[in-house]
Design a protein around this motif. Structure first.
Motif, PDB file in Angstrom:
ATOM      1  N   UNK A 214       3.629  -5.218  -5.998  1.00  0.00           N
ATOM      2  CA  UNK A 214       2.440  -5.922  -6.479  1.00  0.00           C
ATOM      3  C   UNK A 214       2.756  -7.214  -7.223  1.00  0.00           C
ATOM      4  N   UNK A 215       3.987  -7.713  -7.092  1.00  0.00           N
ATOM      5  CA  UNK A 215       4.375  -8.965  -7.747  1.00  0.00           C
ATOM      6  C   UNK A 215       4.878  -9.940  -6.690  1.00  0.00           C
ATOM      7  N   UNK A 261      -5.839  -4.677  -0.150  1.00  0.00           N
ATOM      8  CA  UNK A 261      -5.871  -5.500  -1.352  1.00  0.00           C
ATOM      9  C   UNK A 261      -4.427  -5.603  -1.835  1.00  0.00           C
ATOM     10  N   UNK A 262      -3.771  -6.697  -1.497  1.00  0.00           N
ATOM     11  CA  UNK A 262      -2.332  -6.822  -1.711  1.00  0.00           C
ATOM     12  C   UNK A 262      -1.946  -6.758  -3.188  1.00  0.00           C
ATOM     13  N   UNK A 263      -2.879  -7.006  -4.078  1.00  0.00           N
ATOM     14  CA  UNK A 263      -2.558  -6.933  -5.503  1.00  0.00           C
ATOM     15  C   UNK A 263      -2.236  -5.508  -5.938  1.00  0.00           C
ATOM     16  N   UNK A 264      -2.592  -4.515  -5.101  1.00  0.00           N
ATOM     17  CA  UNK A 264      -2.335  -3.113  -5.433  1.00  0.00           C
ATOM     18  C   UNK A 264      -0.954  -2.650  -4.967  1.00  0.00           C
TER      19      UNK A 264
END
Length: 427
Positions: A214-215, A261-264
């Protein structure tokens, strides 16, 4: 002062690094030196009077550069060695703001005995040994940190604005058959070449994930492993570290099983996770096909290796292409960590695919691994062997708490096992 290994989780560059506990000890034990004038070498300092005595017959004489644990830049200048083997040495190390120390240099005494040199200061020591590649294998103290040092021309290094190759590896872009949005995709690959023009057998070493995924900043870090590459170079392998799509300076999107949701970060959904593994296999196939076009690589089977997610990838690739792989070295391999309740389903699916490779593999796992417990990896091994695979499994103790995932960062834990396995491939 122990290092908090959990701060390393999620960093592609640092997945195989035990960062510089040695530097903390060094700076606590030895007062930093200064000089009226100093030379800056790509961010590091040397005293203005640095020189290498002309006419020395010792191969140790000269300037050497490398990276502790693949990260912290260092310079070693062996200025002179007398008839008794006593050496005058300058040791320079980069700053590490995260640990609160500045760049510094030290003038020290060393002693040469055959192919080894010991450099000592107050409260620390550096042990150096020549490898057959002509590089130096450096160990700090009792084994906190490790580096491969390559020889460089001191006069060229100290020129203003000189760019230093801190690693023996060379980064290049591989033109591949991959496309995204109708555009060709290049994969960054770090190559370590053995002596001689070749052609050489090919060894591929695969990088892992980025912790939780997530980074995005971590996606752009290029990973290689100087020490493992040197071990393989010594045996004649040309060693390649391909960075898969969206990793390092490779083109394309990093999409190895991330959530919509790529932030997850990484998905625990088996279908999505396994699709990510298939994408990684596709990248690896493309990289090998591109490397096969080189004149300095033989047409024979490839040695596969990898760390963490890369270890699993190496094993699965061998299962997909059993006739094209000579062996597999799997360091702490798995695709999804046990934070996902579906990890057993996902990882055992992949090891069943890997079992189509019928020759023995080498599996190296660490006790007290925060990603893959020994119970989990033994279950993977049992599933693998029940499906017909063969792997020599080792559970290795790593000092400290929760550090089992960093086996590859500590060569003494695996050197004998890896070298014995490589010997078995040539039997």
């Amino acid at each position: 002062m122990p290092y908090d290994f959990r701060r390393l989780i999620g960093s592609a560059r640092r997945q195989a690094a035990i960062i510089v506990a040695m530097a903390i000890i060094l700076f606590q034990a030895v007062p930093a030196m200064s000089a009226p004038a100093e030379i800056e070498v790509d961010g590091l300092l040397l005293p203005a009077d640095t020189k290498v005595e002309a006419g020395s017959a010792s191969p140790f004489a000269g300037a050497w550069v490398g990276r502790w644990d693949g990260v912290l830049k260092t310079i070693l200048v062996v200025e002179s060695i007398d008839a008794e083997g006593v050496a005058s040495v300058i040791y320079s190390v980069a700053a590490n703001p995260q640990r609160g120390f500045d760049r510094a240099w030290f003038r020290l005494a060393g002693r040469v005995e055959g192919s080894r040199m010991l450099v000592e200061g107050r409260g620390f020591s550096l042990a150096l040994k020549f490898s057959k590649t002509g590089r130096l294998r450096a160990v700090f103290g009792d084994g906190y940190s490790f580096a491969i040092l390559a020889k460089r021309d001191l006069k060229e290094m100290i020129q203003p604005g000189a760019e230093i190759d801190w690693s023996p590896g060379t980064s290049l872009g591989l033109a591949t058959c991959l496309t995204e949005d109708n555009e060709p995709v290049e994969l960054e690959t770090v190559l370590y070449k053995p002596a001689g023009p070749g052609p050489h057998p090919l060894a591929i070493v695969n990088h892992g994930s980025t912790g939780l995924g997530n980074d995005p900043e971590l996606f752009g870090q290029t990973w290689s492993h100087d020490w493992l590459a040197d071990v393989l170079n010594e045996r004649g392998y040309l060693v390649a570290f391909p960075q898969r799509r969206g990793r390092g300076r490779s083109g394309g999107l990093y999409a190895e099983g991330l959530e919509a949701d790529r932030t997850k970060g990484y998905s625990c959904d088996p279908e999505r996770a396994l699709a990510g593994a298939d994408r990684a296999i596709e990248d690896l196939d493309a990289a090998i096909a591109a490397l096969r076009r080189r004149d300095d690589i033989t047409a024979g089977p490839v040695l596969m290796a990898g760390v963490s997610r890369g270890g699993m990838l190496a094993a699965v690739h061998a299962g997909h292409h059993p006739a094209e792989v000579s062996g597999v070295i799997n360091f702490v391999g798995g695709w999804i960590g046990e934070l996902c309740e579906t990890s057993e389903t996902i990882n055992q699916n992949l090891v069943r695919r890997a079992s189509a490779f019928q020759r023995p593999m080498l599996w190296l796992y660490g006790e007290d691994d925060p990603y893959y417990s020994i119970d989990h990896t033994r279950a993977m091994h049992a599933e693998f062997t029940e499906a017909g695979g063969s792997a020599d499994y080792h559970a290795i103790e790593v000092r400290g708490s929760g550090n089992g995932h960093w086996v590859a960062a500590i060569p003494p834990l695996w050197m004998d096992l890896v070298e014995a396995y490589l010997d078995s491939l040539s039997d």
